[in-house]
Design an enzyme around this catalytic site. Structure first.
Site, PDB file in Angstrom:
ATOM      1  N   HIS A  17      48.617  36.127  32.416  1.00  0.00           N
ATOM      2  CA  HIS A  17      48.047  35.753  33.788  1.00  0.00           C
ATOM      3  C   HIS A  17      46.912  36.438  34.578  1.00  0.00           C
ATOM      4  O   HIS A  17      46.011  36.217  34.910  1.00  0.00           O
ATOM      5  CB  HIS A  17      49.224  35.621  34.763  1.00  0.00           C
ATOM      6  CG  HIS A  17      48.903  35.190  36.145  1.00  0.00           C
ATOM      7  ND1 HIS A  17      49.369  33.877  36.446  1.00  0.00           N
ATOM      8  CD2 HIS A  17      48.462  35.717  37.157  1.00  0.00           C
ATOM      9  CE1 HIS A  17      49.027  33.754  37.776  1.00  0.00           C
ATOM     10  NE2 HIS A  17      48.520  34.995  38.305  1.00  0.00           N
ATOM     11  N   GLU A  18      47.180  37.910  34.454  1.00  0.00           N
ATOM     12  CA  GLU A  18      46.277  38.626  35.058  1.00  0.00           C
ATOM     13  C   GLU A  18      44.688  38.691  34.298  1.00  0.00           C
ATOM     14  O   GLU A  18      43.682  38.936  35.036  1.00  0.00           O
ATOM     15  CB  GLU A  18      46.678  40.205  35.389  1.00  0.00           C
ATOM     16  CG  GLU A  18      47.897  40.322  36.205  1.00  0.00           C
ATOM     17  CD  GLU A  18      47.785  39.687  37.445  1.00  0.00           C
ATOM     18  OE1 GLU A  18      46.596  39.878  37.948  1.00  0.00           O
ATOM     19  OE2 GLU A  18      48.514  38.975  38.217  1.00  0.00           O
ATOM     20  N   HIS A  21      42.539  36.294  35.248  1.00  0.00           N
ATOM     21  CA  HIS A  21      41.643  36.522  36.694  1.00  0.00           C
ATOM     22  C   HIS A  21      40.621  37.421  36.091  1.00  0.00           C
ATOM     23  O   HIS A  21      39.327  37.287  36.672  1.00  0.00           O
ATOM     24  CB  HIS A  21      42.704  37.444  37.518  1.00  0.00           C
ATOM     25  CG  HIS A  21      43.581  36.506  38.418  1.00  0.00           C
ATOM     26  ND1 HIS A  21      43.131  35.471  39.211  1.00  0.00           N
ATOM     27  CD2 HIS A  21      44.909  36.960  38.559  1.00  0.00           C
ATOM     28  CE1 HIS A  21      44.069  34.848  39.765  1.00  0.00           C
ATOM     29  NE2 HIS A  21      45.184  35.597  39.528  1.00  0.00           N
ATOM     30  N   HIS A  53      37.931  35.484  34.490  1.00  0.00           N
ATOM     31  CA  HIS A  53      37.196  34.707  35.519  1.00  0.00           C
ATOM     32  C   HIS A  53      35.947  35.413  36.237  1.00  0.00           C
ATOM     33  O   HIS A  53      35.065  34.902  36.291  1.00  0.00           O
ATOM     34  CB  HIS A  53      38.005  34.112  36.608  1.00  0.00           C
ATOM     35  CG  HIS A  53      37.661  33.223  37.631  1.00  0.00           C
ATOM     36  ND1 HIS A  53      38.500  32.674  38.593  1.00  0.00           N
ATOM     37  CD2 HIS A  53      36.436  32.597  37.575  1.00  0.00           C
ATOM     38  CE1 HIS A  53      37.691  31.740  39.104  1.00  0.00           C
ATOM     39  NE2 HIS A  53      36.676  31.586  38.695  1.00  0.00           N
TER      40      HIS A  53
END
Length: 620
Positions: A402-403, A406, A409
């Protein structure tokens, strides 16, 4: 600022020989350089922390630095709010946007950033007369203090006399003289009495905090009304995918659909793990940190042509000896940026998973070069031991993916201005890339590429991955409904004032949106720290998950490693940061605009059972 290495050092990135863990059975597992970097212990070195107030206030090991950084953040916030009510700046920008000749000469990114700056002026009350503008600034400054007070208080433990708790439970809590400190819910404990005590005491109302929250919500509403909005929610939702408070329609429709789904029970059942034998210790040996990082490296390489390369930080470059530095390198574009991985637990480090933008990417006007992004990922993982690398539970592995969503991105964005770089986008879009990574983390075709036993090298059986995925669905509806309750409460708190206490509103919304009754003499809202960073926007988690679900099913479910689809994903969604309307990015990826009903259906369909898992279980 972090000291950056020039591109000429790319050929020096991989100096490490593959590390191995020697087995008692004399078998070994060999990792790639990035896997080895995370499965080995760091070399000791003298480090000095670097400047970045937002990050420093959370992660610096010295409390004096954290306190100074907190004050700096408030001071910077005050300056920004004064700039947002500067009439001269606003008039100049407004004249530019009102000039068709000038506007037509602007490229898309420049026009978008100009419009966002104008939006900041407007929601700060630039159109008000001077006296009211000063009032708006004063409210902003007051809110900065209230936000900080509530955020700090929401994490403080409650305490109770030792004599009030059975002695055999004392060992589960921190001690302070004749008192016991309770700093969490202990929700994972198998002891019913321990969970009940922790729940009632940790959530016991604090009068000072109740007053703080009431004043915070009152100030937010007053500010919104002052600058021309119906409520704080109307102000906060402008510019998001939701755009206006139709959020309650989304939440109510989702609640109705969950009730109508016979395969998705809304009550919390005590079988989430045991039905599928989901014991984290059975999975952890397959999820060494090095293996997981190797899996991420393989995934990014196949989807985007990007590699994660371990790099040795310079002296004084990092704030703790166990921080790892990664260079993100594209196969043709070269160096894209840096990720600092602050993954391991240490004293006074927050137990939360975070992504920080230390430096945003942007096009440098003077040179034409691209300023490379720098980010920090912060987790709280156990340290490796003498006999084993850091082993992750399935939940830790999913959080890592999940991290890293980020981080990528930030790395893959190529915006002209750092005001809209990477995760600096609409809140209800910012979580889409990270949540999408959770789908990759639960797909056997991806997991099978890296999940192997750190001692034997054996691959994680497909049946174990299937059981893990199905176990999440057993309580999935209850989990989603809990998020619906949180989001609905957030909307009510930031809607029209109702002359009722925050506890009365919580009790009402819990009855309406959640199956479990309110517990008397508790005030869960005082632990709802997301009210600060996500005020009126907590629904963003559900909206982002719905979009991620649609992207996964339509674009990656058939082949999660498809390079063409990975490139489309980067081109349509990751590259723009906040420089493009969020729903236009979703539309570009899905090649159509999703309806509210389709978004809700995507969330509910994720809960449908996979009967092949039951067949595998019966055969085994």
């Amino acid at each position: 600022m972090f000291k950056m290495l020039a591109c000429k050092r790319l050929n020096c990135f991989i100096k490490h020989r593959a590390q191995v863990w020697t087995l008692a059975q004399r078998k070994v597992t060999t990792w790639s350089p990035v896997g080895a970097a995370f499965n080995s212990k760091p070399q000791r070195r003298l480090d000095v922390f670097q400047d970045n107030a937002d990050f420093v206030k959370v992660a610096h090991p010295d409390p004096l630095f954290r306190e100074a950084a907190e004050k700096t953040c408030i001071e910077i916030g005050t300056v920004v709010e004064k700039l947002n009510t500067n009439v001269e700046l606003s008039t100049s920008l407004k004249d530019l946007l009102n000039s068709p000749d000038i506007l037509n000469q602007l490229d898309h990114d420049t026009r978008r950033v100009a419009e966002l700056f104008m939006f900041d002026f407007e929601i700060s009350g630039i159109h008000l007369e001077e006296k009211l503008r000063k009032e708006a600034v004063a409210l902003h400054v007051k809110l900065l203090d209230l936000n900080n007070e509530f955020l700090m208080g929401s994490h403080l433990p409650n305490r109770i006399a030792k004599s009030a708790i059975p002695e055999h439970l004392h060992l589960h809590f921190a001690k302070e003289g004749s008192f016991i400190q309770i700093g969490g819910l202990h929700a994972d404990s198998p002891d019913d009495l321990l969970r009940e005590i922790a729940y009632r005491i940790f959530l016991y109302p604090n009068g000072q905090m109740l007053d703080c929250l009431e004043e915070l919500l009152k100030c937010r509403n007053k500010l919104a009304k002052l600058v021309g909005y119906e409520s704080y929610a109307h102000r906060a939702l402008k510019g998001t995918m939701a755009k206006s408070p139709t959020v309650m329609d989304f939440l109510e429709l989702l609640t109705d659909k969950l009730k109508d789904n016979p395969t998705a029970p809304l009550t919390v059942l005590p079988i989430c793990g045991c039905r599928f034998n989901i014991e984290p210790s059975l999975y952890s040996p397959y999820f060494s940190l090095g293996a997981c990082m190797e899996g991420l490296n393989n995934l990014f390489s196949q989807l985007f042509g990007v590699s994660l390369m371990s790099d040795q930080p310079s002296a004084g470059e990092v704030w703790s000896e166990d921080v790892r530095k990664l260079a993100v390198v594209h196969e043709t574009e070269g160096l894209l940026g840096y990720i600092y991985c602050d993954f391991f637990h240490r004293t006074d480090k927050p137990h939360q998973d975070c992504h920080f933008t230390i430096r945003g990417g942007r096009r440098c006007q003077a040179t034409g070069d691209y300023q490379l992004p720098v980010v920090v990922l912060m987790l709280s993982l156990p340290h490796p031991t003498k006999s084993a690398p850091t082993l992750l539970t399935p939940g830790m592995m999913e959080n890592l993916f999940h991290e890293m969503g980020h981080a990528m991105h930030s790395m893959l964005g190529r915006t002209r201005y750092q005001h809209v770089t990477g995760t600096r986008c609409a809140t209800d879009f910012a979580e889409v890339p990270s949540i999408l990574m959770e789908y990759f983390a639960n797909d056997y075709r991806v997991v099978s590429q890296f999940a192997r036993h750190y001692q034997t090298g054996q691959s994680l059986p497909q049946s174990m991955v299937a059981r893990l995925c199905e176990s999440k669905k057993v309580c999935g509806a209850a989990d989603i409904q809990l998020q619906v309750f949180y989001a609905a409460l957030d909307q009510v708190y930031h809607g029209e004032p109702q002359n009722r206490s925050t506890t009365e509103l919580l009790k009402d919304k819990q009855h309406q949106f959640y199956g479990l009754p309110y517990t008397p003499s508790t005030a869960w809202q005082l632990r709802f720290s997301h009210l600060i960073g996500y005020g009126a926007k907590y629904y963003s988690y559900l909206m982002s998950r719905a979009v991620a679900s649609m992207v996964w099913k339509q674009c990656f479910l058939k082949d999660p490693l498809n390079r063409d689809m990975g490139e489309r994903y980067r081109r349509e969604m990751l590259a723009h940061g906040g420089a493009k309307e969020p729903m236009l990015m979703v539309e570009g990826m899905l090649q159509r605009r999703p309806t509210m009903e389709e978004l809700v259906d995507a969330l509910v369909s994720d809960l449908n059972p996979n009967f092949e898992t039951f067949i595998m279980d019966s055969e085994s």
